[in-house]
Design a protein around this motif. Sequence first.
Motif, PDB file in Angstrom:
ATOM      1  N   TRP A 171       0.841  -1.206   0.000  1.00  0.00           N
ATOM      2  CA  TRP A 171       0.000   0.000   0.000  1.00  0.00           C
ATOM      3  C   TRP A 171       0.873   1.251   0.000  1.00  0.00           C
ATOM      4  O   TRP A 171       0.617   2.211  -0.748  1.00  0.00           O
ATOM      5  N   LEU A 172       1.939   1.246   0.813  1.00  0.00           N
ATOM      6  CA  LEU A 172       2.833   2.403   0.897  1.00  0.00           C
ATOM      7  C   LEU A 172       3.500   2.687  -0.437  1.00  0.00           C
ATOM      8  O   LEU A 172       3.547   3.836  -0.893  1.00  0.00           O
ATOM      9  N   VAL A 173       3.998   1.644  -1.077  1.00  0.00           N
ATOM     10  CA  VAL A 173       4.682   1.808  -2.368  1.00  0.00           C
ATOM     11  C   VAL A 173       3.727   2.385  -3.411  1.00  0.00           C
ATOM     12  O   VAL A 173       4.084   3.293  -4.172  1.00  0.00           O
ATOM     13  N   ALA A 174       2.497   1.854  -3.450  1.00  0.00           N
ATOM     14  CA  ALA A 174       1.507   2.323  -4.431  1.00  0.00           C
ATOM     15  C   ALA A 174       1.106   3.766  -4.148  1.00  0.00           C
ATOM     16  O   ALA A 174       0.995   4.587  -5.074  1.00  0.00           O
ATOM     17  N   LEU A 175       0.885   4.086  -2.870  1.00  0.00           N
ATOM     18  CA  LEU A 175       0.464   5.440  -2.517  1.00  0.00           C
ATOM     19  C   LEU A 175       1.555   6.454  -2.816  1.00  0.00           C
ATOM     20  O   LEU A 175       1.281   7.582  -3.246  1.00  0.00           O
ATOM     21  N   ALA A 176       2.805   6.058  -2.602  1.00  0.00           N
ATOM     22  CA  ALA A 176       3.930   6.971  -2.826  1.00  0.00           C
ATOM     23  C   ALA A 176       4.085   7.364  -4.289  1.00  0.00           C
ATOM     24  O   ALA A 176       4.789   8.327  -4.606  1.00  0.00           O
ATOM     25  N   ALA A 177       3.433   6.627  -5.181  1.00  0.00           N
ATOM     26  CA  ALA A 177       3.484   6.960  -6.606  1.00  0.00           C
ATOM     27  C   ALA A 177       2.480   8.041  -6.977  1.00  0.00           C
ATOM     28  O   ALA A 177       2.550   8.622  -8.069  1.00  0.00           O
ATOM     29  N   GLU A 178       1.522   8.323  -6.068  1.00  0.00           N
ATOM     30  CA  GLU A 178       0.545   9.389  -6.312  1.00  0.00           C
ATOM     31  C   GLU A 178       1.257  10.748  -6.307  1.00  0.00           C
ATOM     32  O   GLU A 178       2.132  10.977  -5.459  1.00  0.00           O
ATOM     33  N   PRO A 179       0.897  11.668  -7.226  1.00  0.00           N
ATOM     34  CA  PRO A 179       1.612  12.946  -7.355  1.00  0.00           C
ATOM     35  C   PRO A 179       1.839  13.707  -6.044  1.00  0.00           C
ATOM     36  O   PRO A 179       2.964  14.122  -5.749  1.00  0.00           O
ATOM     37  N   ALA A 180       0.798  13.905  -5.229  1.00  0.00           N
ATOM     38  CA  ALA A 180       0.939  14.690  -4.003  1.00  0.00           C
ATOM     39  C   ALA A 180       1.881  14.012  -3.003  1.00  0.00           C
ATOM     40  O   ALA A 180       2.541  14.678  -2.215  1.00  0.00           O
ATOM     41  N   PHE A 181       1.950  12.676  -3.051  1.00  0.00           N
ATOM     42  CA  PHE A 181       2.797  11.917  -2.131  1.00  0.00           C
ATOM     43  C   PHE A 181       4.215  11.773  -2.680  1.00  0.00           C
ATOM     44  O   PHE A 181       5.187  11.826  -1.926  1.00  0.00           O
ATOM     45  N   LYS A 182       4.315  11.598  -3.991  1.00  0.00           N
ATOM     46  CA  LYS A 182       5.611  11.345  -4.618  1.00  0.00           C
ATOM     47  C   LYS A 182       6.585  12.492  -4.411  1.00  0.00           C
ATOM     48  O   LYS A 182       7.771  12.286  -4.125  1.00  0.00           O
ATOM     49  N   GLU A 183       6.098  13.716  -4.532  1.00  0.00           N
ATOM     50  CA  GLU A 183       6.979  14.876  -4.390  1.00  0.00           C
ATOM     51  C   GLU A 183       7.561  14.969  -2.985  1.00  0.00           C
ATOM     52  O   GLU A 183       8.721  15.334  -2.794  1.00  0.00           O
ATOM     53  N   ALA A 184       6.761  14.623  -1.976  1.00  0.00           N
ATOM     54  CA  ALA A 184       7.222  14.730  -0.589  1.00  0.00           C
ATOM     55  C   ALA A 184       8.047  13.528  -0.149  1.00  0.00           C
ATOM     56  O   ALA A 184       8.992  13.663   0.632  1.00  0.00           O
ATOM     57  N   LEU A 185       7.703  12.332  -0.640  1.00  0.00           N
ATOM     58  CA  LEU A 185       8.339  11.111  -0.163  1.00  0.00           C
ATOM     59  C   LEU A 185       9.471  10.604  -1.044  1.00  0.00           C
ATOM     60  O   LEU A 185      10.410   9.983  -0.553  1.00  0.00           O
ATOM     61  N   GLY A 186       9.383  10.868  -2.350  1.00  0.00           N
ATOM     62  CA  GLY A 186      10.345  10.266  -3.256  1.00  0.00           C
ATOM     63  C   GLY A 186      10.072   8.766  -3.347  1.00  0.00           C
ATOM     64  O   GLY A 186       8.982   8.296  -3.055  1.00  0.00           O
ATOM     65  N   GLY A 187      11.063   7.997  -3.705  1.00  0.00           N
ATOM     66  CA  GLY A 187      10.891   6.544  -3.771  1.00  0.00           C
ATOM     67  C   GLY A 187      10.944   5.915  -2.384  1.00  0.00           C
ATOM     68  O   GLY A 187      11.593   6.435  -1.487  1.00  0.00           O
ATOM     69  N   ILE A 188      10.249   4.784  -2.209  1.00  0.00           N
ATOM     70  CA  ILE A 188      10.253   4.082  -0.933  1.00  0.00           C
ATOM     71  C   ILE A 188      11.406   3.069  -0.923  1.00  0.00           C
ATOM     72  O   ILE A 188      11.540   2.258  -1.830  1.00  0.00           O
ATOM     73  N   ILE A 189      12.244   3.154   0.102  1.00  0.00           N
ATOM     74  CA  ILE A 189      13.404   2.270   0.219  1.00  0.00           C
ATOM     75  C   ILE A 189      13.250   1.412   1.479  1.00  0.00           C
ATOM     76  O   ILE A 189      13.018   1.937   2.569  1.00  0.00           O
TER      77      ILE A 189
END
Length: 208
Positions: A171-189
């Motif tokens: 769920w975290l990986v998929a959500l992090a790809a959303e535009p509003a989340f991606k800019e703040a989080l970057g890729g999930i490691i």
Amino acid sequence: EDTAIGKSRAAPLKIVAALAGVKLEEVLLAAPSDKDFTNAVMKRLPSLVTPEGTLSFSGAIMRHLARQGKPELLGAGAGQSSVDQLLEFASDLGAVAAAYQYAENDDFNKGKMKHVLEVILSALQKSVDGKFLVGGQPTIADAAIAGSLAVVAKLAIGPALRKKEGKVCDWLVALAAEPAFKEALGGIIFLAEEEKPKKEEKAKPKGK
């Protein structure tokens, strides 16, 4: 605060601001020394300066941003209680991240936090039943959990825990790809391998 943990505290606020359409001007403070960190001001970072005064603590700031731009981010109807509960989980995740950041060689403290993390992830598994945690649209709960979990993933979630709690991690990986989340989080490691407790070295006998 210009540290990994400081930036992770700011990530949920950036996500909520993006979702609410509210523009923020970010000011980073230098990483504090141990003495400075005991100061009450440092303990209340991040802070948000508004025309009505300064707000401290992430939960209060996220609620303020939501009310300013998109109140539905607070949750609808009975969903508001679920959002509030998830914010408590996010706070505990922040504690786990801080333990790993500031207690690098403290295996006992890390062990306790690892147990807390497993309990939180197990509880979150029940909340992950779609793209967002509460209802069919994002809320401040998604921002808070994703922002905190992103840094915890890098510090404490290895292959075994990821396999056990895969629903939350996916769920975290998929959500992090959303535009509003991606800019703040970057890729999930995630951790590449499980962290092993350091072995204590036996004291060598002194020569006569």
